[in-house]
Design an enzyme around this catalytic site. Sequence first.
Site, PDB file in Angstrom:
ATOM      1  N   ASP A 149     -19.559   3.466  -7.632  1.00 27.92           N
ATOM      2  CA  ASP A 149     -20.807   3.539  -8.527  1.00 27.92           C
ATOM      3  C   ASP A 149     -20.626   2.892  -9.878  1.00 27.92           C
ATOM      4  OD1 ASP A 149     -19.112   5.128 -10.692  1.00 27.92           O
ATOM      5  OD2 ASP A 149     -18.880   6.599  -8.999  1.00 27.92           O
TER       6      ASP A 149
ATOM      7  N   GLU B 288      -5.110 -18.539  15.464  1.00 30.53           N
ATOM      8  CA  GLU B 288      -5.611 -17.547  14.594  1.00 30.53           C
ATOM      9  C   GLU B 288      -5.005 -17.908  13.025  1.00 30.53           C
ATOM     10  OE1 GLU B 288      -6.282 -13.309  16.946  1.00 30.53           O
ATOM     11  OE2 GLU B 288      -4.234 -13.877  16.488  1.00 30.53           O
TER      12      GLU B 288
ATOM     13  N   ASP C 150       0.814  -1.286   0.072  1.00 32.00           N
ATOM     14  CA  ASP C 150      -0.074   0.089   0.077  1.00 32.00           C
ATOM     15  C   ASP C 150       0.809   1.148   0.075  1.00 32.00           C
ATOM     16  OD1 ASP C 150      -2.237   1.831   0.941  1.00 32.00           O
ATOM     17  OD2 ASP C 150      -3.320  -0.023   0.723  1.00 32.00           O
TER      18      ASP C 150
ATOM     19  N   CYS D 134     -10.860   2.653  -5.309  1.00 33.15           N
ATOM     20  CA  CYS D 134     -10.999   2.829  -3.825  1.00 33.15           C
ATOM     21  C   CYS D 134     -11.046   4.508  -3.730  1.00 33.15           C
ATOM     22  CB  CYS D 134      -9.530   2.581  -3.164  1.00 33.15           C
ATOM     23  SG  CYS D 134      -9.849   3.054  -1.286  1.00 33.15           S
ATOM     24  N   SER D 135     -11.627   5.156  -3.050  1.00 36.03           N
ATOM     25  CA  SER D 135     -11.636   6.664  -2.890  1.00 36.03           C
ATOM     26  C   SER D 135     -12.175   6.806  -1.358  1.00 36.03           C
ATOM     27  CB  SER D 135     -12.708   7.325  -3.603  1.00 36.03           C
ATOM     28  OG  SER D 135     -12.742   8.836  -3.413  1.00 36.03           O
TER      29      SER D 135
ATOM     30  N   ASP E 162     -13.559   2.392   4.036  1.00 30.89           N
ATOM     31  CA  ASP E 162     -12.332   2.186   4.782  1.00 30.89           C
ATOM     32  C   ASP E 162     -12.608   1.675   6.220  1.00 30.89           C
ATOM     33  OD1 ASP E 162     -10.448   2.970   3.083  1.00 30.89           O
ATOM     34  OD2 ASP E 162     -10.332   5.224   3.637  1.00 30.89           O
TER      35      ASP E 162
ATOM     36  N   TRP F 193      -6.163   1.610  -6.875  1.00 26.82           N
ATOM     37  CA  TRP F 193      -6.288   3.294  -7.296  1.00 26.82           C
ATOM     38  C   TRP F 193      -7.126   3.720  -6.260  1.00 26.82           C
ATOM     39  CZ3 TRP F 193      -5.587   4.889 -12.619  1.00 26.82           C
ATOM     40  CH2 TRP F 193      -6.142   6.158 -12.732  1.00 26.82           C
TER      41      TRP F 193
END
Length: 728
Positions: free
Chosen positions: A531, A611, A363, A523-524, A545, A474
């Site tokens: 949309d 886990e 990231d 991603c925004s 997020d 993105w």
Amino acid sequence: MGIVCKNHVFTLQTKSSTYQMKEEGGFLFHNYYGPVIGDVDMSYLVCPMDRGFSGQPQEIVDRRFSLDTRLLEYSAYGTGDYRDYCLHAVYEDGSHVTDLRFVSYEVKEGKYALEGLPAMYQGEEKAETLEITLRDEYKNLEVVLYYGVFEDLDVITRACKIVNQSEEQVRLLRAYSMGLDFDNKDMDMLHFYGRHAMERKMERSPLQHGFQGVESRRGYSSHQQNPFVILCKQDANEEYGWCYGASFVYSGNFSIQAEVSQTDLTRLTVGIQDTQFEFHLDSGESFTAPEVILSFSENGLGQLSRNYHKAIRHNLCRGKYKTERRPVLINNWEATYFDFTPEKLVAIAKDAKELGIEMLVMDDGWFGKRDSDYSGLGDWFVNEKKLKGGLKNLVEEVNKAGMKFGIWFEPEMISEDSDLYRAHPDWALTVPGRSFTRARHQLVLDFSREDVRTYIFDRMCEILESANIEYVKWDANRHLTDVWSAKLPADRQSEVFHRYILGLYDFLEKLTQRFPNLLIEGCSGGGGRFDAGMMYYHPQIWCSDDTDAIERLDIQYGTSFGYPISTVGSHVSVCPNHQTGRSVSMKTRGVVAMAGTFGYELDITRLSQEEKDMVKIQVEEFKKYYFLIQQGDYYRLTDDGRKSPYVAWEFAAEDGTEALLNVVTLRVRAYAMPYTVRIKGLKPEAVYEVEGTGEKYSGAALMNGGYLLPVIWDDYQSVQVHFVECCE
């Protein structure tokens, strides 16, 4: 079925709906949209009546005829229809009147395409196109209405093109994609509001006289409102009642408004929001308005959602990963944030590989001077002080570990503390001489400019071609302010918002053509641009997020009304959760994340062995159920938890051979009553085994009597039950 044109009555048929309009006296009226009625002329329902202050066109003397009280197919400002309008143009003589009259029509095989804009495509489905041309004869302005008919999908698309056939310039102050008139007001509107980290919460309210709707002026479709609405009968529920959906295939400013008129008619308008919108058309130029995907269901909200899921999944999303299984990934953001080294990333990759995870995504923080969000955006060069040995070496090490590699970009943004901004401050959206608004310590690049896009595109391609990169996240982490472009004259500045989105689409189209096998996740700030327009380029979008599993129940519930599970980016994250501080079992986090593309957002090297064992099981189960989850029919079995003590949803195979029930408890009560969930989408006559238990039930029993849930102790626990058809 398909398109039938007879005596200027235009009837569009899908397998479960009819849409009809009619040319009468030069005007194009809307007749009907609802359950199948064949090609009967539904204008017999019109009841002419003289109403005060509702005038007539000059050539009509019958006072019972008025555009103000009829159902119109596409309305323009200034000619006696006082309701909301689709088109508002200003001419060189200062007049604002546009009088649209029917000119011609044409039926074509296949589905129309829109230049420079995303739209549904035909694919393997049967599709037809109807084009109807309207014209203002006085000013020679044409509007071409596009209708795409997908019979088997129960979908009708609408768009339009406005063409200036005159010798003078025309200024468009509004250019909506469609209007849709209904002959009654007794409907509810469902819309999906929110904020950053809590997107697409469903809200339902009855229509009232006047205006009701949603819109965005933020430059993006936004976290706050979503460009998808439903109008439905007031008694409609998941399984019963008439429902109409409208999904706007556009990623910028939008407006969706419902107006109930003085005569109890309802008009739904959809288009580009017209704040700071003015588009100039010189002689011969045209403007194309984005597409709207319409669908109708007389069998409730659930069927309407499944119509959209199938249409978007198969005829809007594109590329290799539309149908191919996508890799289970792990993203390092919540594991390391900006503080990582190649050694740390490789360690995560190696541990992840042992548990069946297939891709590592690096990231934010790998480029320029980027140790925080104060600097570096725009400088798309590998920071070799942080990534010692360079990107290629890191990717090779990750590949050697048996993992694919993905990377994060934020191409539309620029930091003031960057080499790019110091060299080109005019590339940012700012107004010269004014102070500007800063958000997340960054500005927005002017993507309406081709030179800006070309520079960023070249830098991005250089990175993507430097190593074996198979995925891009993105991102776009702020909305637009100070919208002004150094490349446009003063009288064109009101075109920047739309030109920005056109530039974004142009960039993404070139990127997908250059790298056809690249998986791009949009991603925004999570779901700020979730949309249908972006789904044409991104087959999946980071849903929010907010990675808290309990919050995600609400977010993913609302999202499911208009968008398929295959587009919903959803991961298992660490607990206590970084957004809420809540702790939820690893099992429940996995069940919730499986209602999406599935992956992990944590430092896997720090997990306990217990886990890690759970992660391995989750990954195996997700791969086992992958196509059932991603391609199956989706059913909401409860609400989002506002009324129910638990949230339940289901994936059913389209052929009814299997189903996967998912339940998460919210509030456990002492000596609570037992809960029964009715399963959907099975074959009544078939027998189904509950996998792993030996229990067997008929489909009819499970769908009508239901499945008795086991007693669950403690909040936020989960149950996942797989029903498989057996030979008994």
